[in-house]
Design a protein around this motif. Sequence first.
Motif, PDB file in Angstrom:
ATOM      1  N   LYS A 186     104.411  -7.724  58.957  1.00 27.20           N
ATOM      2  CA  LYS A 186     103.736  -7.912  60.231  1.00 27.20           C
ATOM      3  C   LYS A 186     104.321  -9.154  60.913  1.00 27.20           C
ATOM      4  O   LYS A 186     104.393 -10.219  60.315  1.00 27.20           O
ATOM      5  CB  LYS A 186     102.234  -8.093  60.016  1.00 27.20           C
ATOM      6  CG  LYS A 186     101.441  -8.335  61.302  1.00 27.20           C
ATOM      7  CD  LYS A 186      99.973  -8.568  60.992  1.00 27.20           C
ATOM      8  CE  LYS A 186      99.158  -8.856  62.252  1.00 27.20           C
ATOM      9  NZ  LYS A 186      97.732  -9.124  61.937  1.00 27.20           N
ATOM     10  N   LEU A 187     104.735  -8.989  62.155  1.00 32.33           N
ATOM     11  CA  LEU A 187     105.260 -10.090  62.960  1.00 32.33           C
ATOM     12  C   LEU A 187     104.261 -10.392  64.067  1.00 32.33           C
ATOM     13  O   LEU A 187     103.875  -9.493  64.813  1.00 32.33           O
ATOM     14  CB  LEU A 187     106.607  -9.701  63.567  1.00 32.33           C
ATOM     15  CG  LEU A 187     107.150 -10.621  64.675  1.00 32.33           C
ATOM     16  CD1 LEU A 187     107.531 -11.977  64.111  1.00 32.33           C
ATOM     17  CD2 LEU A 187     108.332  -9.975  65.389  1.00 32.33           C
ATOM     18  N   SER A 226     107.708 -19.789  68.032  1.00 32.79           N
ATOM     19  CA  SER A 226     107.049 -19.782  66.732  1.00 32.79           C
ATOM     20  C   SER A 226     106.594 -18.358  66.448  1.00 32.79           C
ATOM     21  O   SER A 226     105.966 -17.725  67.298  1.00 32.79           O
ATOM     22  CB  SER A 226     105.859 -20.737  66.714  1.00 32.79           C
ATOM     23  OG  SER A 226     105.387 -20.924  65.394  1.00 32.79           O
ATOM     24  N   TYR A 227     106.914 -17.882  65.238  1.00 30.28           N
ATOM     25  CA  TYR A 227     106.665 -16.480  64.908  1.00 30.28           C
ATOM     26  C   TYR A 227     106.187 -16.383  63.458  1.00 30.28           C
ATOM     27  O   TYR A 227     106.831 -16.914  62.555  1.00 30.28           O
ATOM     28  CB  TYR A 227     107.950 -15.649  65.101  1.00 30.28           C
ATOM     29  CG  TYR A 227     108.607 -15.934  66.424  1.00 30.28           C
ATOM     30  CD1 TYR A 227     108.203 -15.277  67.582  1.00 30.28           C
ATOM     31  CD2 TYR A 227     109.607 -16.909  66.528  1.00 30.28           C
ATOM     32  CE1 TYR A 227     108.778 -15.571  68.807  1.00 30.28           C
ATOM     33  CE2 TYR A 227     110.182 -17.207  67.751  1.00 30.28           C
ATOM     34  CZ  TYR A 227     109.770 -16.536  68.891  1.00 30.28           C
ATOM     35  OH  TYR A 227     110.334 -16.853  70.104  1.00 30.28           O
ATOM     36  N   LEU A 228     105.081 -15.709  63.262  1.00 28.37           N
ATOM     37  CA  LEU A 228     104.469 -15.580  61.940  1.00 28.37           C
ATOM     38  C   LEU A 228     104.839 -14.231  61.339  1.00 28.37           C
ATOM     39  O   LEU A 228     104.594 -13.180  61.949  1.00 28.37           O
ATOM     40  CB  LEU A 228     102.952 -15.716  62.068  1.00 28.37           C
ATOM     41  CG  LEU A 228     102.134 -15.656  60.772  1.00 28.37           C
ATOM     42  CD1 LEU A 228     102.477 -16.817  59.852  1.00 28.37           C
ATOM     43  CD2 LEU A 228     100.644 -15.659  61.109  1.00 28.37           C
ATOM     44  N   LEU A 251     108.414 -18.776  61.305  1.00 23.97           N
ATOM     45  CA  LEU A 251     109.753 -19.013  61.841  1.00 23.97           C
ATOM     46  C   LEU A 251     109.616 -19.930  63.051  1.00 23.97           C
ATOM     47  O   LEU A 251     109.115 -19.524  64.094  1.00 23.97           O
ATOM     48  CB  LEU A 251     110.413 -17.697  62.256  1.00 23.97           C
ATOM     49  CG  LEU A 251     110.450 -16.579  61.204  1.00 23.97           C
ATOM     50  CD1 LEU A 251     111.106 -15.327  61.795  1.00 23.97           C
ATOM     51  CD2 LEU A 251     111.172 -17.030  59.951  1.00 23.97           C
ATOM     52  N   ASP A 252     110.003 -21.184  62.896  1.00 22.65           N
ATOM     53  CA  ASP A 252     109.978 -22.212  63.939  1.00 22.65           C
ATOM     54  C   ASP A 252     108.554 -22.662  64.286  1.00 22.65           C
ATOM     55  O   ASP A 252     107.580 -21.936  64.079  1.00 22.65           O
ATOM     56  CB  ASP A 252     110.722 -21.770  65.198  1.00 22.65           C
ATOM     57  CG  ASP A 252     112.240 -21.802  65.028  1.00 22.65           C
ATOM     58  OD1 ASP A 252     112.719 -22.500  64.110  1.00 22.65           O
ATOM     59  OD2 ASP A 252     112.945 -21.147  65.809  1.00 22.65           O
ATOM     60  N   MET A 253     108.484 -23.913  64.793  1.00 14.94           N
ATOM     61  CA  MET A 253     107.201 -24.495  65.191  1.00 14.94           C
ATOM     62  C   MET A 253     107.449 -25.433  66.369  1.00 14.94           C
ATOM     63  O   MET A 253     107.428 -26.647  66.251  1.00 14.94           O
ATOM     64  CB  MET A 253     106.535 -25.238  64.023  1.00 14.94           C
ATOM     65  CG  MET A 253     105.064 -25.572  64.298  1.00 14.94           C
ATOM     66  SD  MET A 253     104.253 -26.582  63.027  1.00 14.94           S
ATOM     67  CE  MET A 253     103.991 -25.383  61.727  1.00 14.94           C
ATOM     68  N   VAL A 292     112.835  -1.615  74.428  1.00 15.17           N
ATOM     69  CA  VAL A 292     113.000  -3.036  74.750  1.00 15.17           C
ATOM     70  C   VAL A 292     111.707  -3.540  75.373  1.00 15.17           C
ATOM     71  O   VAL A 292     111.123  -2.862  76.228  1.00 15.17           O
ATOM     72  CB  VAL A 292     114.152  -3.282  75.751  1.00 15.17           C
ATOM     73  CG1 VAL A 292     114.399  -4.784  75.906  1.00 15.17           C
ATOM     74  CG2 VAL A 292     115.422  -2.567  75.333  1.00 15.17           C
ATOM     75  N   GLU A 293     111.270  -4.700  74.970  1.00 15.42           N
ATOM     76  CA  GLU A 293     110.087  -5.300  75.583  1.00 15.42           C
ATOM     77  C   GLU A 293     110.195  -6.819  75.548  1.00 15.42           C
ATOM     78  O   GLU A 293     111.082  -7.379  74.889  1.00 15.42           O
ATOM     79  CB  GLU A 293     108.815  -4.836  74.881  1.00 15.42           C
ATOM     80  CG  GLU A 293     108.751  -5.148  73.402  1.00 15.42           C
ATOM     81  CD  GLU A 293     107.710  -4.289  72.699  1.00 15.42           C
ATOM     82  OE1 GLU A 293     106.524  -4.650  72.782  1.00 15.42           O
ATOM     83  OE2 GLU A 293     108.081  -3.279  72.083  1.00 15.42           O
ATOM     84  N   LEU A 294     109.302  -7.460  76.252  1.00 20.82           N
ATOM     85  CA  LEU A 294     109.245  -8.912  76.298  1.00 20.82           C
ATOM     86  C   LEU A 294     108.251  -9.417  75.261  1.00 20.82           C
ATOM     87  O   LEU A 294     107.134  -8.889  75.154  1.00 20.82           O
ATOM     88  CB  LEU A 294     108.814  -9.386  77.684  1.00 20.82           C
ATOM     89  CG  LEU A 294     109.743  -9.036  78.846  1.00 20.82           C
ATOM     90  CD1 LEU A 294     109.038  -9.335  80.167  1.00 20.82           C
ATOM     91  CD2 LEU A 294     111.053  -9.803  78.743  1.00 20.82           C
ATOM     92  N   ALA A 295     108.637 -10.426  74.519  1.00 20.73           N
ATOM     93  CA  ALA A 295     107.696 -11.071  73.607  1.00 20.73           C
ATOM     94  C   ALA A 295     106.558 -11.686  74.407  1.00 20.73           C
ATOM     95  O   ALA A 295     106.757 -12.174  75.524  1.00 20.73           O
ATOM     96  CB  ALA A 295     108.398 -12.150  72.790  1.00 20.73           C
ATOM     97  N   ALA A 296     105.378 -11.649  73.841  1.00 20.44           N
ATOM     98  CA  ALA A 296     104.206 -12.242  74.489  1.00 20.44           C
ATOM     99  C   ALA A 296     103.331 -12.856  73.406  1.00 20.44           C
ATOM    100  O   ALA A 296     103.201 -12.294  72.311  1.00 20.44           O
ATOM    101  CB  ALA A 296     103.422 -11.198  75.269  1.00 20.44           C
ATOM    102  N   PRO A 297     102.727 -14.019  73.678  1.00 22.88           N
ATOM    103  CA  PRO A 297     101.890 -14.657  72.663  1.00 22.88           C
ATOM    104  C   PRO A 297     100.722 -13.776  72.259  1.00 22.88           C
ATOM    105  O   PRO A 297     100.165 -13.038  73.071  1.00 22.88           O
ATOM    106  CB  PRO A 297     101.427 -15.950  73.338  1.00 22.88           C
ATOM    107  CG  PRO A 297     101.620 -15.716  74.802  1.00 22.88           C
ATOM    108  CD  PRO A 297     102.774 -14.788  74.923  1.00 22.88           C
ATOM    109  N   ARG A 298     100.391 -13.854  70.965  1.00 16.85           N
ATOM    110  CA  ARG A 298      99.267 -13.137  70.349  1.00 16.85           C
ATOM    111  C   ARG A 298      99.516 -11.639  70.181  1.00 16.85           C
ATOM    112  O   ARG A 298      98.603 -10.906  69.803  1.00 16.85           O
ATOM    113  CB  ARG A 298      97.974 -13.376  71.122  1.00 16.85           C
ATOM    114  CG  ARG A 298      97.665 -14.860  71.313  1.00 16.85           C
ATOM    115  CD  ARG A 298      96.431 -15.077  72.172  1.00 16.85           C
ATOM    116  NE  ARG A 298      96.438 -16.421  72.721  1.00 16.85           N
ATOM    117  CZ  ARG A 298      95.608 -16.861  73.647  1.00 16.85           C
ATOM    118  NH1 ARG A 298      94.668 -16.046  74.130  1.00 16.85           N
ATOM    119  NH2 ARG A 298      95.680 -18.096  74.108  1.00 16.85           N
TER     120      ARG A 298
END
Length: 250
Positions: free
Chosen positions: A2-3, A21-23, A33-35, A239-245
Amino acid sequence: MKLTVVGCSGSFPSAESACSSYLVEADGFRLLLDMGNGALGELQRHCGLYDLDAIFLSHLHADHCIDMCAYFVARYYRHDGGRCDPIPVYGPEGTEHRLTTAYADTPSASSMSEVFDFHTVKPGTFEIGPFTVHTERVAHPVEAYGIRVEHGGRALTYSGDTGVSDALEELARDADLFLCEAAFTHGKENIPDLHLNGREAGETAARAGARRLVLTHIPPWTDPQVNLADARAVFKGPVELAAPRVSYEV
């Protein structure tokens, strides 16, 4: 796997998102991954402060690592339950020194290592918890790494920050999900070995045979819809855009 996107803004936080930042979760193990700037606050929407199992830092620019200084405070000065055991932190050479310098007032020169177990990343394959990861140096002004995370026959690739790179293409080979930076705009910025634009991200995904492309690290001054259209023009998969949450099953 799960990402979950904790933050996806490039260069500095936007009004809607923290920086990169990605969990990544599997088998009860949590790898971050990153903070970057603002990520620690957002992270607490998705897991407890002390529930991470490992952290990977793609490189040492502030928008990918600076909230590690705040996380140091949370781990070092915790009184309830006592100080945390060191958490594995994988980063480029000099990560401990960079974070200590950024914090500027640690109790000692070795205080960071009392709560962070630093491991120096080099190109290669190794294990982090249940994940098999492969890292390669990518094209950026500082030492920077892309990462491929594999588990249960599935693969997730995260570009970190990079310009056009053969190494990134190999990391993304047949990836089920390719999380790729697209900070620049095609036809506007043309600075080699710094960032990708939407078209270049799409072309990399196409050459690599990735199954799904998610564009990330788009700074507030860049129009994400332009980058999305440019990527879709050259990559025929989703293809899509990353979005928080937002979370993805990989």
